[in-house]
Scaffold this motif. Structure first.
Motif, PDB file in Angstrom:
ATOM      1  N   PHE A 180       1.096  -6.738  -4.058  1.00  0.00           N
ATOM      2  CA  PHE A 180       1.295  -5.312  -4.137  1.00  0.00           C
ATOM      3  C   PHE A 180       0.151  -4.955  -5.236  1.00  0.00           C
ATOM      4  O   PHE A 180      -0.151  -6.282  -5.774  1.00  0.00           O
ATOM      5  CB  PHE A 180       2.095  -5.108  -4.733  1.00  0.00           C
ATOM      6  CG  PHE A 180       3.898  -5.801  -4.376  1.00  0.00           C
ATOM      7  CD1 PHE A 180       4.362  -4.340  -3.423  1.00  0.00           C
ATOM      8  CD2 PHE A 180       4.481  -6.481  -4.731  1.00  0.00           C
ATOM      9  CE1 PHE A 180       5.936  -4.460  -3.262  1.00  0.00           C
ATOM     10  CE2 PHE A 180       5.487  -6.375  -3.858  1.00  0.00           C
ATOM     11  CZ  PHE A 180       5.706  -6.559  -3.279  1.00  0.00           C
ATOM     12  N   SER A 181      -0.630  -3.630  -4.461  1.00  0.00           N
ATOM     13  CA  SER A 181      -1.525  -3.222  -5.119  1.00  0.00           C
ATOM     14  C   SER A 181      -1.507  -1.544  -5.335  1.00  0.00           C
ATOM     15  O   SER A 181      -1.175  -1.458  -4.406  1.00  0.00           O
ATOM     16  CB  SER A 181      -2.501  -4.392  -4.771  1.00  0.00           C
ATOM     17  OG  SER A 181      -3.789  -3.877  -5.274  1.00  0.00           O
ATOM     18  N   THR A 182      -2.354  -1.630  -6.356  1.00  0.00           N
ATOM     19  CA  THR A 182      -2.392   0.218  -6.196  1.00  0.00           C
ATOM     20  C   THR A 182      -3.521   0.182  -6.224  1.00  0.00           C
ATOM     21  O   THR A 182      -4.202   2.193  -5.978  1.00  0.00           O
ATOM     22  CB  THR A 182      -1.910   1.043  -7.755  1.00  0.00           C
ATOM     23  OG1 THR A 182      -3.472  -0.093  -8.819  1.00  0.00           O
ATOM     24  CG2 THR A 182      -0.682   0.332  -8.202  1.00  0.00           C
ATOM     25  N   GLN A 183      -4.156  -0.612  -5.713  1.00  0.00           N
ATOM     26  CA  GLN A 183      -5.672  -0.253  -5.193  1.00  0.00           C
ATOM     27  C   GLN A 183      -6.456  -1.091  -3.636  1.00  0.00           C
ATOM     28  O   GLN A 183      -7.214  -0.455  -3.631  1.00  0.00           O
ATOM     29  CB  GLN A 183      -6.930  -0.824  -6.551  1.00  0.00           C
ATOM     30  CG  GLN A 183      -6.764  -1.179  -7.715  1.00  0.00           C
ATOM     31  CD  GLN A 183      -8.023  -1.374  -8.562  1.00  0.00           C
ATOM     32  OE1 GLN A 183      -8.962  -1.496  -8.120  1.00  0.00           O
ATOM     33  NE2 GLN A 183      -7.180  -2.299 -10.211  1.00  0.00           N
ATOM     34  N   THR A 184      -5.180  -0.822  -3.350  1.00  0.00           N
ATOM     35  CA  THR A 184      -5.781  -1.355  -1.697  1.00  0.00           C
ATOM     36  C   THR A 184      -6.082  -0.362  -0.663  1.00  0.00           C
ATOM     37  O   THR A 184      -4.985   1.164  -0.838  1.00  0.00           O
ATOM     38  CB  THR A 184      -4.714  -2.236  -1.104  1.00  0.00           C
ATOM     39  OG1 THR A 184      -3.974  -3.471  -2.377  1.00  0.00           O
ATOM     40  CG2 THR A 184      -4.700  -2.380  -0.278  1.00  0.00           C
ATOM     41  N   SER A 185      -6.990  -0.161   0.050  1.00  0.00           N
ATOM     42  CA  SER A 185      -6.893   0.603   1.155  1.00  0.00           C
ATOM     43  C   SER A 185      -7.158   0.071   1.865  1.00  0.00           C
ATOM     44  O   SER A 185      -7.610  -0.345   2.398  1.00  0.00           O
ATOM     45  CB  SER A 185      -8.725   1.841   0.540  1.00  0.00           C
ATOM     46  OG  SER A 185      -9.782   0.702   0.900  1.00  0.00           O
ATOM     47  N   TYR A 186      -6.765   0.788   3.559  1.00  0.00           N
ATOM     48  CA  TYR A 186      -6.656   0.216   4.877  1.00  0.00           C
ATOM     49  C   TYR A 186      -7.379   1.123   5.453  1.00  0.00           C
ATOM     50  O   TYR A 186      -8.172   1.570   5.584  1.00  0.00           O
ATOM     51  CB  TYR A 186      -5.065   0.396   5.185  1.00  0.00           C
ATOM     52  CG  TYR A 186      -4.664  -0.795   4.597  1.00  0.00           C
ATOM     53  CD1 TYR A 186      -4.061  -2.035   4.169  1.00  0.00           C
ATOM     54  CD2 TYR A 186      -3.488  -0.149   3.387  1.00  0.00           C
ATOM     55  CE1 TYR A 186      -3.397  -2.470   3.160  1.00  0.00           C
ATOM     56  CE2 TYR A 186      -2.676  -0.792   2.491  1.00  0.00           C
ATOM     57  CZ  TYR A 186      -2.837  -2.755   2.483  1.00  0.00           C
ATOM     58  OH  TYR A 186      -1.723  -3.447   1.850  1.00  0.00           O
ATOM     59  N   GLU A 187      -7.271   0.106   7.453  1.00  0.00           N
ATOM     60  CA  GLU A 187      -8.746   0.634   7.505  1.00  0.00           C
ATOM     61  C   GLU A 187      -7.783   2.033   8.400  1.00  0.00           C
ATOM     62  O   GLU A 187      -8.555   2.334   8.821  1.00  0.00           O
ATOM     63  CB  GLU A 187      -8.553  -0.008   9.051  1.00  0.00           C
ATOM     64  CG  GLU A 187      -9.457  -0.163   9.879  1.00  0.00           C
ATOM     65  CD  GLU A 187      -9.894  -1.392  11.052  1.00  0.00           C
ATOM     66  OE1 GLU A 187      -9.203  -1.483  11.930  1.00  0.00           O
ATOM     67  OE2 GLU A 187     -10.733  -2.280  10.421  1.00  0.00           O
ATOM     68  N   ASN A 188      -6.583   1.573   8.546  1.00  0.00           N
ATOM     69  CA  ASN A 188      -5.652   2.588   9.682  1.00  0.00           C
ATOM     70  C   ASN A 188      -4.833   3.115   9.078  1.00  0.00           C
ATOM     71  O   ASN A 188      -4.191   2.080   8.390  1.00  0.00           O
ATOM     72  CB  ASN A 188      -6.078   2.874  11.149  1.00  0.00           C
ATOM     73  CG  ASN A 188      -5.652   1.595  11.741  1.00  0.00           C
ATOM     74  OD1 ASN A 188      -4.974   0.633  11.358  1.00  0.00           O
ATOM     75  ND2 ASN A 188      -6.952   1.017  12.398  1.00  0.00           N
ATOM     76  N   GLN A 189      -3.699   3.742  10.103  1.00  0.00           N
ATOM     77  CA  GLN A 189      -1.530   3.644   9.338  1.00  0.00           C
ATOM     78  C   GLN A 189      -1.779   2.473   9.982  1.00  0.00           C
ATOM     79  O   GLN A 189      -0.693   1.676   9.319  1.00  0.00           O
ATOM     80  CB  GLN A 189      -1.391   4.839  10.117  1.00  0.00           C
ATOM     81  CG  GLN A 189      -2.094   6.533   9.600  1.00  0.00           C
ATOM     82  CD  GLN A 189      -1.473   6.389   9.028  1.00  0.00           C
ATOM     83  OE1 GLN A 189      -0.160   6.311   8.704  1.00  0.00           O
ATOM     84  NE2 GLN A 189      -2.505   7.255   7.736  1.00  0.00           N
TER      85      GLN A 189
ATOM     86  N   ARG B  54     -10.017  -7.432  -0.918  1.00  0.00           N
ATOM     87  CA  ARG B  54     -10.555  -8.383  -0.237  1.00  0.00           C
ATOM     88  C   ARG B  54     -10.922  -9.824  -0.643  1.00  0.00           C
ATOM     89  O   ARG B  54     -10.253 -10.940  -0.617  1.00  0.00           O
ATOM     90  CB  ARG B  54     -11.568  -7.826   1.023  1.00  0.00           C
ATOM     91  CG  ARG B  54     -11.515  -8.869   1.795  1.00  0.00           C
ATOM     92  CD  ARG B  54     -12.696  -8.191   3.186  1.00  0.00           C
ATOM     93  NE  ARG B  54     -13.510  -8.015   3.075  1.00  0.00           N
ATOM     94  CZ  ARG B  54     -13.718  -7.108   3.144  1.00  0.00           C
ATOM     95  NH1 ARG B  54     -13.329  -5.873   3.349  1.00  0.00           N
ATOM     96  NH2 ARG B  54     -15.902  -6.056   2.218  1.00  0.00           N
ATOM     97  N   ASP B  55     -11.872  -9.476  -2.192  1.00  0.00           N
ATOM     98  CA  ASP B  55     -12.591 -10.883  -2.159  1.00  0.00           C
ATOM     99  C   ASP B  55     -11.734 -11.765  -2.995  1.00  0.00           C
ATOM    100  O   ASP B  55     -11.811 -12.922  -3.324  1.00  0.00           O
ATOM    101  CB  ASP B  55     -13.690 -10.047  -3.309  1.00  0.00           C
ATOM    102  CG  ASP B  55     -15.304 -10.114  -1.550  1.00  0.00           C
ATOM    103  OD1 ASP B  55     -14.860 -10.297  -1.085  1.00  0.00           O
ATOM    104  OD2 ASP B  55     -15.923  -9.694  -2.785  1.00  0.00           O
ATOM    105  N   ALA B  56     -10.929 -10.895  -3.601  1.00  0.00           N
ATOM    106  CA  ALA B  56     -10.271 -10.983  -4.403  1.00  0.00           C
ATOM    107  C   ALA B  56      -8.669 -12.367  -3.800  1.00  0.00           C
ATOM    108  O   ALA B  56      -8.465 -13.220  -4.242  1.00  0.00           O
ATOM    109  CB  ALA B  56      -9.218 -10.359  -5.246  1.00  0.00           C
ATOM    110  N   MET B  57      -8.701 -11.799  -2.868  1.00  0.00           N
ATOM    111  CA  MET B  57      -7.637 -12.450  -1.663  1.00  0.00           C
ATOM    112  C   MET B  57      -8.041 -13.635  -1.457  1.00  0.00           C
ATOM    113  O   MET B  57      -7.354 -14.872  -1.454  1.00  0.00           O
ATOM    114  CB  MET B  57      -6.863 -11.829  -0.669  1.00  0.00           C
ATOM    115  CG  MET B  57      -6.064 -10.229  -1.419  1.00  0.00           C
ATOM    116  SD  MET B  57      -4.546 -10.989  -1.974  1.00  0.00           S
ATOM    117  CE  MET B  57      -3.623 -12.385  -0.549  1.00  0.00           C
ATOM    118  N   THR B  58      -9.387 -13.970  -0.816  1.00  0.00           N
ATOM    119  CA  THR B  58     -10.083 -14.786  -0.264  1.00  0.00           C
ATOM    120  C   THR B  58     -10.028 -15.976  -1.172  1.00  0.00           C
ATOM    121  O   THR B  58     -10.124 -17.189  -1.025  1.00  0.00           O
ATOM    122  CB  THR B  58     -11.500 -14.745   0.331  1.00  0.00           C
ATOM    123  OG1 THR B  58     -11.305 -13.258   1.150  1.00  0.00           O
ATOM    124  CG2 THR B  58     -12.122 -15.421   0.953  1.00  0.00           C
TER     125      THR B  58
END
Length: 333
Positions: free
Chosen positions: A8-17, A28-32
């Motif tokens: 869960f994150s309030t900062q995540t943005s995705y490529e599309n729907q 991405r870097d934090a998850m990696t």
């Protein structure tokens, strides 16, 4: 290996729907980093399972690579079965499709191509001209080698692929002797110094890219005559100055032919008439072929490296010590 996580994150943005990829670099870097550190901990605490997983990953990787390599080779073989005469410029094929009968003559230039084409037996003799002097494949890197149209076209005509694994080999199949289209690969150049150099460069290319052809005895050198001697409606061909001198001595010893002979110096394959070319160079019953068979592979490699490699001082020493042995050859140029 596939990881499934619930985050869960309030900062995540995705490529599309469909949210197939995260476009936020921070997330991405934090998850990696998070997954990497936890994977390291798991591998440390479970070494047997980690080794088993790593082995399975390597098996899967190699399976994918082998499948892709097989797919590319099959594609290249199928495309190679197409009429290669329409895809390689100036290559002249023969009618026979039996590899046990077919011969390929590698000649220098368009003039030699015309002469050999008129002289050959079109049933089983093909012709591949090379334009000028090809790269010294012993010194050139694979990038330059496989950018050369002359070299890649010649490999395509041979049909057997190349014996090297390199990222620059994209359009050529891996080596397979069963795919060789010819029973004899015959290097046919002029009998002068330039012809010798072109012959050596072609041999060097085969030695580096398809050494099995040399080792298995598929490669030949066609000796071409230097002199045509006519006397009393008879003709002799001499392949060296020594042979010419021997013929002249015999003619001089015969009172009927003394000083009545005519000597013509060959100006190159392109100047030879078809009957002479067939008799001296292409007729299996009368031609002279030298089979290239390296009896000592290590010595062959050493000589190639000495004469065409980067050992400049060694080459100078060799010329200083043995150069006089080739003065007779230099006189014929």
């Amino acid at each position: 290996m596939i990881f499934i996580s619930n985050n869960f994150s309030t900062q995540t943005s995705y490529e599309n729907q469909t949210k197939k990829a995260i476009t936020n670099k921070f997330i991405r870097d934090a998850m990696t980093d998070f997954l990497k550190s936890n994977l390291e901990i798991w591998c440390t605490e479970n070494p047997k399972e980690a080794i088993r997983a790593a082995e399975q990953i390597l098996i899967n990787k190699r399976s994918r690579e082998n499948a892709e390599r097989a797919r590319l080779n099959i594609k290249k073989k199928l495309s190679g079965n197409l009429d290669i005469a329409n895809r390689v410029q100036k290559f002249v094929d023969c009618r026979s499709r039996d590899p046990e009968k077919r011969e390929i003559y590698i000649v220098e230039g368009d003039s030699a191509l015309g002469s050999v084409k008129l002289s050959r037996d079109a049933e089983y003799q093909g012709i591949m001209p090379v334009r000028g002097k090809i790269l010294n494949c012993l010194k050139a890197d694979y990038t330059r080698i496989f950018k050369s149209d002359i070299i890649t076209d010649l490999i395509r005509v041979l049909g057997c692929g190349v014996e090297t694994q390199n990222r620059h080999v994209k359009d050529l199949a891996s080596f397979d002797l069963n795919n060789l289209r010819w029973n004899k690969v015959i290097i046919c150049t002029d009998g002068d110094v330039d012809g010798f150099q072109i012959r050596t460069l072609i041999l060097t290319m085969l030695y580096r890219l398809t050494p099995t052809l040399i080792r298995e005895g598929y490669v030949y050198i066609a000796e071409t005559p230097l002199f045509e001697i006519n006397c009393n409606h008879k003709t002799w061909f001499a392949y060296s100055d020594a042979e010419k001198n021997d013929i002249i001595k015999k003619l001089d010893a015969n009172p009927k032919s003394k000083n009545k002979y005519k000597i013509d110096r060959s100006k190159g394959l392109g100047e030879n008439d078809p009957d002479m070319m067939w008799l001296t160079t292409m007729n299996p019953e009368t031609r002279r072929l030298i089979r290239v068979m390296p009896e000592d592979v290590e010595r062959t490699a050493m000589i190639f490296d000495l004469l065409l490699g980067d050992n400049l001082q060694g080459r100078k020493n060799h010329i200083a010590e043995h150069g006089y042995e080739y003065l007779e050859m230099a006189d014929i140029s």
